[in-house]
Design an enzyme around this catalytic site. Structure first.
Site, mmCIF file in Angstrom:
data_model
loop_
_atom_site.group_PDB
_atom_site.id
_atom_site.type_symbol
_atom_site.label_atom_id
_atom_site.label_comp_id
_atom_site.label_asym_id
_atom_site.label_seq_id
_atom_site.Cartn_x
_atom_site.Cartn_y
_atom_site.Cartn_z
ATOM 1 N N LYS A 58 -4.649 -22.788 20.314
ATOM 2 C CA LYS A 58 -5.279 -23.154 21.576
ATOM 3 C C LYS A 58 -4.948 -22.121 22.654
ATOM 4 O O LYS A 58 -3.874 -21.506 22.634
ATOM 5 C CB LYS A 58 -4.773 -24.539 21.976
ATOM 6 C CG LYS A 58 -5.369 -25.142 23.226
ATOM 7 C CD LYS A 58 -4.792 -26.538 23.421
ATOM 8 C CE LYS A 58 -5.248 -27.200 24.701
ATOM 9 N NZ LYS A 58 -4.677 -28.568 24.832
ATOM 10 N N SER A 98 -7.859 -32.074 25.455
ATOM 11 C CA SER A 98 -8.195 -30.717 25.843
ATOM 12 C C SER A 98 -8.131 -29.714 24.690
ATOM 13 O O SER A 98 -8.473 -28.544 24.873
ATOM 14 C CB SER A 98 -7.242 -30.261 26.962
ATOM 15 O OG SER A 98 -5.905 -30.233 26.521
ATOM 16 N N SER A 106 -4.283 -35.009 24.196
ATOM 17 C CA SER A 106 -5.144 -33.843 24.037
ATOM 18 C C SER A 106 -5.266 -33.313 22.618
ATOM 19 O O SER A 106 -6.105 -32.451 22.359
ATOM 20 C CB SER A 106 -4.676 -32.712 24.962
ATOM 21 O OG SER A 106 -4.975 -33.024 26.294
#
Length: 504
Positions: free
Chosen positions: A105, A179, A203
């Site tokens: 990420k 996220s 997330s």
């Protein structure tokens, strides 16, 4: 030759793009293998890392116009890493992930690449890998790039002015969640076998639920957040997304471990061994109660039905399941100062604050307001929350809840909303995940099925401190009974017959 957005400048691919408008489940597509399969094929010498990485890069390029899962794809570097891995394999070296292409990420530092964390602006490249990325490299992984995330990881949708919208491979009209939505979309579509994400309020678990994946939020500190001693005042942890429990466990073990600067350093576990071990007969609390937030929220009947069906499966496997809710109390009062404090810290590093979303600026202001006594009180209250909520584990081994209250939101669902309206919408959709971030305890999302519209939903297996082995064992048992890994979205990266034979 077509230059694809998300690919590092100077790299292009001549790829056959496979558009699909028949979105939904596919029982038997020719799709890429998992992490453990790739690692085994590499160790056996039946495939090269160069070939796997080229295939991975081609899949990413083909998907990027529609799914937009990657912020950066570092193709030349990845191919060089793959060639180096092939030389090491040929010399007889063996490591858990030697030669396997993976992604992380875009809140994790990768040497030579910027860490924009979903923000717009000209971010300088990082000099060093974060500790989690360093450990992946030490296990032999090839890092192909960085996946999309909303601005400073604040929302359960992965979209923003800096990069557009990341879309769900099960239906592109919907978000994959956030996220860690870029990682989830990439794994769900078969672009990569597994990925790292981070979880500060669900997330990892939320996008895993909305893309039919296994998502592990481990115990705080299990995977280092260094160069942050802790992230978002201890709310955020690094974790993993994969299609199967075995793959998630393999990646979790490879990424786990502490840096000497970490504030939280739990004792080591073996996730791989846990995934191979039966959990025994467990007492499981089925909970649909939501923590108090003072805002309107309701559980979608299709989500409740999916979780109830999964509870029935657990009973059929011999477990005792009973309805009971944890005593959440006013845990939200401890979440807000820590979350906004984390936003404030990250926003201070952005090269051009004028490019931030207005809602980020408001969160930054709130972080400053709450940075004194409220923040200190929130940290001191953590032990009390652990004591009160942990009481349920005197009578039950695991808590089972929905991961989200709704199915995936539509792309653009939060566009144009103010801060308060955005927060209300987020809480209404995702009220179940964030308390475990305040506690710092582990949780595992498992696929729970699909809505009548064909959208994935998930359920959480939640435990007390350092209970990952138990949760992983239970998730593996469920997977064997549910066979969720056999279902792929219609947008899954195609694999030719030769590849299927090599990796079978």
């Amino acid at each position: 030759m077509t230059t694809v957005p998300g690919i590092a400048p100077g790299t292009s691919y001549d790829v056959a793009h496979r558009p699909s408008h028949d979105w939904g489940r596919s029982a038997a597509p020719a799709s890429p293998p998992g992490l453990a399969d790739m690692a085994a094929a590499l160790a056996e010498g039946s495939v090269s890392s160069r070939w796997l990485t080229e295939q991975c890069l081609e899949r990413i390029a083909a998907s990027q116009p529609e799914l937009n899962a990657f912020r950066i794809v570092h193709a030349e570097s990845a191919l060089a890493e793959a060639d180096a891995a092939d030389r090491r394999l040929a010399a007889g070296e063996r490591l858990p992930l030697l030669g396997v292409p993976l992604a992380v990420k875009d809140d994790m530092d990768v040497a030579g690449l910027p860490t924009a964390f979903g923000c717009a602006g000209d971010f300088p490249p990082k000099a060093d890998d974060s500790e989690a990325v360093r450990r992946l490299r030490a296990a032999g992984a090839v890092i192909v790039g960085k996946t999309q995330t909303p601005e400073l990881g604040q929302w359960p949708l992965t979209e923003g002015a800096a990069f557009g919208a990341t879309r769900n491979p099960w239906n592109p009209d919907f978000t994959p969640g956030g996220s860690s939505g870029g990682s989830a979309a990439a794994v769900a579509a078969g672009l990569i076998p597994a990925a790292l994400g981070s979880d500060g309020a669900g997330s990892i678990r939320i996008p895993a639920a909305w893309t039919h994946l296994v998502g592990i939020k481990p115990q705080r500190g299990r995977i280092s957040t260094w160069p942050e001693p802790e992230a978002f005042r201890g709310l955020t942890v690094n974790g993993v997304l994969a299609r199967t429990v075995a793959d998630a466990a393999l990646l979790l073990d490879a990424a786990s471990g502490s840096h000497r600067g970490d504030l939280h350093r739990p004792a080591p576990i073996s996730a791989v061994r846990a995934a191979r071990r039966a959990p025994g007969r467990l007492r499981i609390a089925l909970s649909f109660g939501m923590p108090f937030t003072g805002t309107s929220k309701a559980l979608d009947p299709s989500v409740r039905s999916a979780v109830e069906r999964l509870a029935g499966r657990l009973e059929a496997l011999g477990h005792e399941v009973a309805l009971e809710d944890p005593r959440y109390g006013k845990i939200g009062l401890s979440f807000i100062p820590r979350a906004t404090g984390g936003v404030q810290e990250w926003a201070a590093r952005v090269p051009d604050p004028s490019l931030l979303d207005p809602r980020t600026s408001e969160a930054t202001l709130m972080g400053r307001i709450l940075s004194g006594l409220p923040l200190r009180a929130a940290r001191r209250a953590e032990a009390l929350h652990q004591y009160r909520i942990g009481e349920i584990f005197h009578r039950y081994d695991v808590v089972l809840t929905p991961t989200t209250a709704t199915a995936p939101l539509r792309v653009g669902a939060l566009v144009g909303r103010g801060s308060l309206d955005t927060e209300r919408a987020i809480i209404a959709a995702c009220p179940y995940a964030w308390p475990w971030n305040v506690l710092g305890w582990p949780g595992v999302n498992v696929p729970a099925g699909f809505t009548p519209q064909g959208l994935p939903v998930g359920a959480q297996l939640l435990g007390p401190e350092a209970s990952e082995p138990l949760l992983i064992s239970l998730a593996a048992q469920l997977e064997a009974a549910e066979n969720w890994q056999s279902h792929w979205p219609r947008w899954s990266a195609p694999v030719g017959a030769a590849a299927e034979r090599v990796l079978a």
